[in-house]
Design an enzyme around this catalytic site. Structure first.
Site, PDB file in Angstrom:
ATOM      1  N   THR A  13      56.154  90.711  -8.955  1.00 42.90           N
ATOM      2  CA  THR A  13      55.343  89.655  -9.587  1.00 42.90           C
ATOM      3  C   THR A  13      54.029  89.414  -8.850  1.00 42.90           C
ATOM      4  O   THR A  13      52.965  89.396  -9.473  1.00 42.90           O
ATOM      5  CB  THR A  13      56.161  88.353  -9.626  1.00 42.90           C
ATOM      6  N   ILE A  14      54.085  89.253  -7.542  1.00 43.06           N
ATOM      7  CA  ILE A  14      52.867  88.953  -6.778  1.00 43.06           C
ATOM      8  C   ILE A  14      52.111  90.238  -6.453  1.00 43.06           C
ATOM      9  O   ILE A  14      50.893  90.318  -6.625  1.00 43.06           O
ATOM     10  CB  ILE A  14      53.209  88.194  -5.474  1.00 43.06           C
ATOM     11  N   CYS A 141      53.388  79.292  -3.978  1.00 39.91           N
ATOM     12  CA  CYS A 141      52.657  78.713  -5.111  1.00 39.91           C
ATOM     13  C   CYS A 141      52.658  77.196  -5.056  1.00 39.91           C
ATOM     14  O   CYS A 141      51.613  76.559  -5.228  1.00 39.91           O
ATOM     15  CB  CYS A 141      53.271  79.203  -6.419  1.00 39.91           C
ATOM     16  N   THR A 171      63.054  80.405 -13.118  1.00 39.69           N
ATOM     17  CA  THR A 171      62.791  81.772 -12.686  1.00 39.69           C
ATOM     18  C   THR A 171      61.581  82.319 -13.435  1.00 39.69           C
ATOM     19  O   THR A 171      61.000  81.613 -14.262  1.00 39.69           O
ATOM     20  CB  THR A 171      64.045  82.656 -12.871  1.00 39.69           C
ATOM     21  N   GLY A 196      57.257  69.743   1.334  1.00 38.68           N
ATOM     22  CA  GLY A 196      56.491  68.809   2.159  1.00 38.68           C
ATOM     23  C   GLY A 196      56.231  69.381   3.541  1.00 38.68           C
ATOM     24  O   GLY A 196      55.075  69.537   3.956  1.00 38.68           O
ATOM     25  N   HIS A 221      55.467  75.582 -12.714  1.00 43.82           N
ATOM     26  CA  HIS A 221      55.993  74.391 -12.049  1.00 43.82           C
ATOM     27  C   HIS A 221      55.177  73.181 -12.493  1.00 43.82           C
ATOM     28  O   HIS A 221      54.024  73.314 -12.896  1.00 43.82           O
ATOM     29  CB  HIS A 221      55.850  74.507 -10.535  1.00 43.82           C
ATOM     30  N   GLN A 300      53.292  79.859 -11.178  1.00 47.22           N
ATOM     31  CA  GLN A 300      53.936  80.421  -9.991  1.00 47.22           C
ATOM     32  C   GLN A 300      53.625  81.900  -9.782  1.00 47.22           C
ATOM     33  O   GLN A 300      53.648  82.397  -8.661  1.00 47.22           O
ATOM     34  CB  GLN A 300      55.449  80.205 -10.067  1.00 47.22           C
TER      35      GLN A 300
END
Lengths: 335, 335
Positions: A13-14, A141, A171, A196, A221, A300
């Site tokens: 994907t990336i 992401c 997903t 965080g 997201h 994402q």
């Protein structure tokens, strides 16, 4: 000046997006991509003219599949100045000795933890810190989306506290194995989620808590962000700050969902319907007594792609000014 | 003492559950339910022995479908001391003149707005305020869930501020028409969502903001709740407060999702796998400097059902003590 020679290790994907984005720049080039299996994604890479490298034991399988490999992964790394590791989370760490042995610079993705590189990167937040570094981690992401939104507000108004609630796509669109298909999953139950703390790996002074849910969707997201700031401000002030950021895109005109954002990405002919920018709804921005809220959607699959290009540029010393690198990357991609 | 005579106007998701819950009590009885069309839900009502009433023009259709109606909706209302209106949101308001004309007490659901009754009800928060009232609105599932969690914390520690983020199930399990099936929808874009203000219709002094998303699932809502309190406390204190509430259920033992909660409801043989309690993960409770977080799941189809029974009991003057009514309702239902 010779172009920086970039290898992309892992073409999922990336990786496939990073390869295309590097190829679109005029100061860097792709010397090869790696793929373990001669599947449909490898076939497209072959068609796009990338030199494909694979673990030595798989060379024959690529030959048989009609997409001959250019060599082994080790050979690819030898040809490169810098390797962008886009292997699945956790695998990247196992590759570190390979890069060290070859003496190449390396970028990892957010699936690895901060210590792998000792420096976590977001172009808007800490470009200059990556200048000439050998090892860098480009954050995930979600962390990228948060850093891009928090940094400009922090610089203008001072951020006292951030509370971010993340509804995460379960997903990616091409994943036929994972769910849930009818549930909301706490991810994790115990608070805070890792997001965080991960923002603090980039901007350590930010006080931030986060919680995350998995929901049955594949597209983007969705962050509900609450920030307490140190300075009186209005919603208009916040809009002005966000609109100064080239990787923040305002969403409106009747769009109320992630699906409609993806439709825009398709309509404007973005490659693979990628949306590299944070998508913020200005209508959602509300401010009350130094406390602000907004919604943002994060694609994402693609949001970290321009960040990888900027990280390369900083690490290779191709551009010392982060703002100029961001502009250059954006222009080449068509942001 | 004669049992209170209850009519249930509208026999959908909520109405059919309220009818069964009223029937399970020893101080009230169902004199009839209303249904517009002789469909599969009406057939089950007939089988369960409920007297079915319908608009006068539909009486013949019920006759033909083999489930003869007992009369018109107006005739049902005449037989009742109190009508629980479970018609779809917005329709309830149109029924108000019918109830006034017949001189019966009436309960509406959270789909109607506060002014319809002038009193919005949650058993844990304001039972006593409903004593002998003629008109009451039982707040929605989300508002019920928030009130149940906020009230005990407020009584013990004082609540300074609540920030609630709601991931809402997109629709109910039997709804084959609505979506989304692959999107996260802001509901609405403009903040706050109606839930925060709606909590204030029950507990006006609470400072609360809320945001809501629709996500592609049918099972339960999921609340991420942040509360600032006035008193120093620990996670153990919060657990102790929640565990004192009979309509708060602790979720653990490896459960991380709404789907697994529904599986428990099926395994313990709850009617229609209903989960009447707020489902709170004690593992998610974290406290830091008078600020607490927790996750809770809310079963949208059933959480308001015991509240309707308690509202009836208060309005009919059957029990003046809220705690005793809650106990009695719970025992009869099997909470």
């Amino acid at each position: 000046m010779a172009k920086a020679k970039i290898a992309v290790n892992g073409y999922g994907t990336i990786g496939k997006r990073v390869a295309d984005a590097v190829r679109a720049q005029d100061d860097m080039e792709v010397v090869g991509i790696s793929k373990r299996t001669p599947n449909y994604e490898a076939a497209v890479a072959h068609q796009l003219g990338y030199d494909i490298y694979t673990p030595a034991e798989n060379v024959e399988a690529f030959e048989k599949a009609g997409m001959p490999a250019a060599g082994s992964v080790e050979e690819m790394i030898e040809k490169a100045d810098l390797v962008v590791d886009c292997t699945p989370g956790g695998i990247g760490e196992k590759n570190k000795p390979l890069y060290e042995k070859a003496g190449v610079k390396a970028i990892w993705q957010g699936g690895e933890s901060h210590p792998i590189a000792g420096f976590s990167f977001n172009a808007a937040s800490n470009y200059e810190g990556a200048l000439d570094r050998d090892l860098v981690r480009v954050v995930s992401c979600n962390t990228t989306g948060l850093c891009r939104a928090i940094t400009p507000i922090d610089r203008e108004l001072g951020v006292k506290k951030v509370r971010a609630i993340l509804a995460r796509r379960a997903t990616d669109p091409n994943d036929i194995k994972k769910g849930p298909i009818n549930a909301i999953v706490l991810h994790p139950v115990k608070l805070p989620s890792h997001h965080g703390p991960d923002v603090k790996s980039v901007i350590p002074h930010i006080n931030i808590t986060s919680a995350a849910l998995l929901v049955p969707t594949t597209l983007m997201h969705l962050h509900t962000v609450n920030m307490e700031v140190n300075t009186d401000c209005t919603a208009e002030d916040i809009k002005k700050i966000f609109s100064s950021q080239s990787r923040i895109r305002f969403i409106g005109q009747g769009i109320t969902s992630t699906a409609e954002i993806m439709e825009v990405a398709r309509d404007i002919k973005r490659p693979r319907n990628d949306m590299w920018e944070n998508c913020i709804w200005p209508e959602s921005i509300t401010v009350n007594e130094k406390e602000l809220y907004f919604f943002q959607a994060v694609h994402q699959e693609s949001i970290v792609v321009p960040e990888n290009v900027d990280a390369i540029r900083a690490m290779m010393g191709l551009e010392s000014d982060g703002t100029k690198s961001i502009e250059k990357t954006n222009k080449a991609l068509g942001v």
